[in-house]
Design a protein around this motif. Sequence first.
Motif, mmCIF file in Angstrom:
data_model
loop_
_atom_site.group_PDB
_atom_site.id
_atom_site.type_symbol
_atom_site.label_atom_id
_atom_site.label_comp_id
_atom_site.label_asym_id
_atom_site.label_seq_id
_atom_site.Cartn_x
_atom_site.Cartn_y
_atom_site.Cartn_z
ATOM 1 N N ILE B 292 9.821 29.581 52.070
ATOM 2 C CA ILE B 292 10.107 29.438 53.394
ATOM 3 C C ILE B 292 8.940 29.955 54.246
ATOM 4 C CG2 ILE B 292 11.427 30.162 55.389
ATOM 5 C CD1 ILE B 292 13.764 30.436 53.398
ATOM 6 N N LYS B 293 8.502 30.943 53.716
ATOM 7 C CA LYS B 293 7.298 31.526 54.371
ATOM 8 C C LYS B 293 5.837 30.698 54.196
ATOM 9 C CE LYS B 293 9.062 36.352 54.189
ATOM 10 N NZ LYS B 293 9.120 37.513 53.724
ATOM 11 N N ARG B 294 5.762 29.828 52.814
ATOM 12 C CA ARG B 294 4.752 29.032 52.767
ATOM 13 C C ARG B 294 5.004 27.815 53.631
ATOM 14 N NH1 ARG B 294 0.315 30.436 50.147
ATOM 15 N NH2 ARG B 294 0.026 28.467 48.607
ATOM 16 N N ALA B 295 6.134 27.353 53.822
ATOM 17 C CA ALA B 295 6.405 26.232 54.810
ATOM 18 C C ALA B 295 6.049 26.838 56.225
ATOM 19 C CB ALA B 295 7.871 25.894 54.705
ATOM 20 N N LEU B 296 6.288 28.049 56.462
ATOM 21 C CA LEU B 296 5.855 28.314 57.890
ATOM 22 C C LEU B 296 4.347 28.727 57.975
ATOM 23 C CD1 LEU B 296 8.828 30.736 58.599
ATOM 24 C CD2 LEU B 296 8.414 28.405 59.551
ATOM 25 N N GLY B 297 3.530 28.476 56.782
ATOM 26 C CA GLY B 297 2.150 28.691 56.968
ATOM 27 C C GLY B 297 1.301 30.113 56.399
ATOM 28 N N ALA B 298 2.281 30.683 55.650
ATOM 29 C CA ALA B 298 1.595 31.760 54.975
ATOM 30 C C ALA B 298 0.671 31.569 53.844
ATOM 31 C CB ALA B 298 2.983 32.609 54.108
ATOM 32 N N SER B 299 -0.495 32.136 54.064
ATOM 33 C CA SER B 299 -1.527 31.764 53.150
ATOM 34 C C SER B 299 -1.568 32.592 51.827
ATOM 35 C CB SER B 299 -2.887 32.214 53.903
ATOM 36 O OG SER B 299 -2.978 33.469 53.849
ATOM 37 N N PRO B 378 4.115 24.417 45.197
ATOM 38 C CA PRO B 378 4.275 23.836 46.353
ATOM 39 C C PRO B 378 5.546 24.471 47.041
ATOM 40 C CG PRO B 378 4.139 22.230 44.923
ATOM 41 C CD PRO B 378 4.285 23.603 44.170
ATOM 42 N N PRO B 379 5.670 24.808 48.359
ATOM 43 C CA PRO B 379 6.872 25.185 49.103
ATOM 44 C C PRO B 379 8.061 24.572 48.904
ATOM 45 C CG PRO B 379 4.793 24.868 50.576
ATOM 46 C CD PRO B 379 4.367 24.345 49.219
ATOM 47 N N ALA B 380 8.077 23.176 48.802
ATOM 48 C CA ALA B 380 9.336 22.513 48.538
ATOM 49 C C ALA B 380 9.847 22.915 47.196
ATOM 50 C CB ALA B 380 9.145 21.099 48.686
ATOM 51 N N ILE B 383 11.164 26.455 47.032
ATOM 52 C CA ILE B 383 12.592 26.448 47.879
ATOM 53 C C ILE B 383 13.703 25.909 46.933
ATOM 54 C CG2 ILE B 383 13.840 25.331 49.769
ATOM 55 C CD1 ILE B 383 11.137 25.715 51.567
#
Lengths: 220, 387
Positions: B292-299, B378-380, B383
């Motif tokens: 989720i955090k990756r999906a929100l832009g976390a590097s 990958p974020p997906a 998740i």
Amino acid sequence: MLRAVGLVKSFAGLHGARVRVLAGVDLAVAPGEYVVITGASGSGKSTLLNLVGLLEDPDAGEVWLADRPLSHASRGEKSRARGRLIGYVFQSFLLVASLTALDNVCLAARYVGGDRAAARRRALGLLEQFGVAHRRDHYPPQLSGGEQQRVAYCRAMLNDPPLLLADEPTGNLDAEQAGAIREALRRRARSGGAVVVVGHRPEPTQDADRVLTLTEGVLK
Amino acid sequence: MSRLLRGYAFTVTGIAVGVAGLTALGAMAERIVRFVDGGDRFVRGQISVAGQGLGLGTGFTGGGLLPAAKIREIARVPGVAGVQAQVMLPLDTSTSQFLTLTQELILGLDLSVPTPNRNYRELPVAAGRFLRPGDRRAVVVGADFASARSLRPGGRLSLEGRPYMVVGVLERMLTAPDRFAVVPLEDARELLLAKDPILLNLTLGRGDLNTGAAVGWLPAEDGDAVARRIARTVPGVNVTIPSELSRVLRSSTAFFSALLVGIGALGLVIGGLSLSNTVAAAVFERIRDFGIKRALGASDRQLGGEILREALGVSLAGGAAGVALAVVLGVAVNAHVARRGQHLFLFSPRLVVGALLFSAVLGGVAAIYATSRVVRLPPAEAIRRGA
């Protein structure tokens, strides 16, 4: 704002066979445009949204955001684009269970820099606007499905992203709450944001500038 | 934060149990190391001399009785700073006691001369006082000796049927004197005669009843060189060279040292694997949140920093809880076995700091490994895997 060209995606199926979900999808969404993508369950709508949202990579094809090709960009570039350009409302909300509703909304601002206090004020304003401010200190498991969905919407809107992607954004809401979300999406588009909504229910389509159907791996 | 910590409660508990076991093993090792080091420090601080022949008493020197004339001869050897006649004998002469490493001993000291041991100028007293010249039927007891008999200053102790007044209890030194009963030399001679009546048949002066002597050397001298000089110039004595005795002591405890190294290595491997596995599992358990955090832009760096901070927090919390658990259990066990004059665990500062560092470092390494796996997804996918 968004341009996708020739997106192909397949997943591993039973006995090692590949199941092709997207077979060359082309999509372009301009700023201020509200596009609804419909299709049967399992048609690949969520997969398409994941690809254009840079949440996973296509097997082939390219996604352009703000005129930059990003499908094969570095992880850092994709992270920056996700944080600054995209707001995402997930079908299953995807709130972090250990954070309060308010902190979940503020999470969207954590990774893009900027004034945290201002982000918190904006988050409170959004929670107020969507009628869940009284639940701001509650954790996701303590919220109803509708409340979680509205919190997820607030999180997607917090950074005022130029592209808003929403996967079944009114699926868990009653008619009144669903109307409020649809009105917010319309306002978003009218104010210049590009909005892409996927759903299999007919209601969202009445607000759309364009309605596309995903069938047999391509958009029609 | 409290909710986050509650979410990690199982992880913290798992780490705590592993670190507690490791710390307890380390505390036992520390106890034995302190015992051996204390003995080594003692034997390096003095030259121990006994008479020629077979041993009559016990102590650091093998040999027969050391007559007073020999003590005077030793005192005249160049480089010698002082000689203190001593009588050392086992409290209990039964075979079962004699075969233990932690035998209880009676030590008689000539209080008219200063203690010559350079590393133990005086034995530290925790309660009461040390012996003074002129004392008779007075005893100062070591910490384990005292706790095994619930002795305090002012208490009574019977040695060979003779009543003694406890005038002092030594500080716990975690080495041999913890099990000593220290008495004036004349009293020790009485006890030696009582334990070995055959000595009464020998034509010995009272001053000749010494099982050995502790010899000190002048500051400018080398202890080994002075010891060799005594052996060369005073006939009819057994002289131990301090560095050789230290070597003998070390080699006689080599088995325990090797055993401790083995136990310690095993503990580190088991504890380390348990801790790193628990931390890595805890990170993978939260893979959905990280997606989720990756999906929100976390590097990579932002997400890695968050995971590392959480892992370090959890590892240190588990480490601290583990150390605390080990200390509580160790103190309870020590209190229980103190009644038998034993002391099993030593929680030294270096052990506590080491256990915490160990937790933090391994937790950090495990978190870095887990993070490197998580950020590549990958974020997906992250998740989906966490769903």
